[in-house]
Design an enzyme around this catalytic site. Structure first.
Site, PDB file in Angstrom:
ATOM      1  N   VAL A 151      36.409  31.324  35.906  1.00 47.64           N
ATOM      2  CA  VAL A 151      35.539  31.042  34.756  1.00 47.64           C
ATOM      3  C   VAL A 151      34.164  31.700  34.953  1.00 47.64           C
ATOM      4  CG1 VAL A 151      34.458  29.242  33.347  1.00 47.64           C
ATOM      5  CG2 VAL A 151      36.743  28.873  34.278  1.00 47.64           C
ATOM      6  N   CYS A 152      33.647  31.588  36.176  1.00 47.46           N
ATOM      7  CA  CYS A 152      32.333  32.187  36.468  1.00 47.46           C
ATOM      8  C   CYS A 152      32.362  33.699  36.258  1.00 47.46           C
ATOM      9  CB  CYS A 152      31.918  31.896  37.908  1.00 47.46           C
ATOM     10  SG  CYS A 152      31.767  30.152  38.267  1.00 47.46           S
ATOM     11  N   THR A 153      33.461  34.326  36.629  1.00 46.33           N
ATOM     12  CA  THR A 153      33.575  35.783  36.461  1.00 46.33           C
ATOM     13  C   THR A 153      33.499  36.150  34.980  1.00 46.33           C
ATOM     14  OG1 THR A 153      34.864  35.909  38.495  1.00 46.33           O
ATOM     15  CG2 THR A 153      35.049  37.775  36.973  1.00 46.33           C
TER      16      THR A 153
END
Ligand code: BEZ
Length: 218
Positions: free
Chosen positions: A45-47
């Site tokens: 998700v962070c990517t």
């Protein structure tokens, strides 16, 4: 949740980033800044979030907004991860600094801890996002758990709202988008409104007959 919130001045922390050491007050002074945290490097998700922020960075810079990311890994890890971020999201160039917080101290001071997400080192950062005004105070905060990615269109939208209401005595109604009418702030009298908004405004006729729904364009 106790901790840094709307209206609070940000602390003048010295932080290590992918673009060198930064003092928060010097970095954020006289600009709008989006300071946003991520639970960890090399996570899916962070990517996607970092990639979208990088893809939209020009939109933010055009509005005089600086970007400052944070993730709880070290600088080397951030630099390695950046290659994945840029490969995953077409057109993304991570040209803004990302803070390293391996000791998880900065996230405590910035109210960016996710109480439900832990690894062997301790609590992970939440998906927190503070929009800091040129006066170094927090104007808006979003606080999401690690498991829910943010909507960067919404971040751009709220920047437009914050900048608008910092210039005029107005507020932006539900689902407002740039270019749509705004409402005149309740504390402005009709007499003042005539002076402040020479372009005119519309007062909506409501059952109460109270004149609080006043629409204008600025
Ligand atoms: C993610 O970025 O995909 C993620 C990170 C921590 C917990 C859950 C998801």
């Amino acid at each position: 949740m106790p901790g840094l919130t709307i209206g609070d001045p940000i602390p003048d922390l010295e932080v290590e980033t992918t673009q060198g050491t930064i003092k928060l007050h010097r970095f954020c002074a006289d600009a709008w800044t989006i300071l946003f945290s991520h639970p960890g490097d090399f996570t899916p998700v962070c990517t996607t979030e970092l990639g979208k922020m990088a893809q939209y960075s020009k939109e933010f810079y055009q509005r005089g907004v600086k970007l400052l990311g944070l993730s709880c890994d070290d600088i080397q890890s951030h630099n390695d991860w950046t290659k994945d971020i840029e490969a995953y999201t077409p057109g993304a160039k991570v040209n803004f600094p990302i803070i390293a917080d391996s000791k998880r101290q900065i996230i405590k001071q910035l109210n960016m801890v996710d109480p439900d997400e832990k690894d062997s080192t301790g609590n992970l950062p939440s998906r927190a996002l503070h929009i800091i005004g040129p006066d170094l105070k927090i104007k808006l905060s979003l606080l999401y758990p690690a498991t829910t990615g943010r909507n960067m269109d919404e971040v751009l939208r709220v920047i437009e709202s914050l900048q608008k209401v910092s210039k005029f005595k107005v507020a932006t109604p539900v689902n407002w988008k740039p270019g749509e009418p705004v409402v005149i702030a309740p504390e402005v009298t009709d007499e003042q409104a005539k002076q402040m908004f020479p372009q005119g405004y519309e007062t909506v006729n409501l059952p109460s007959k109270k004149h609080y729904m006043r629409l204008t364009k600025v």
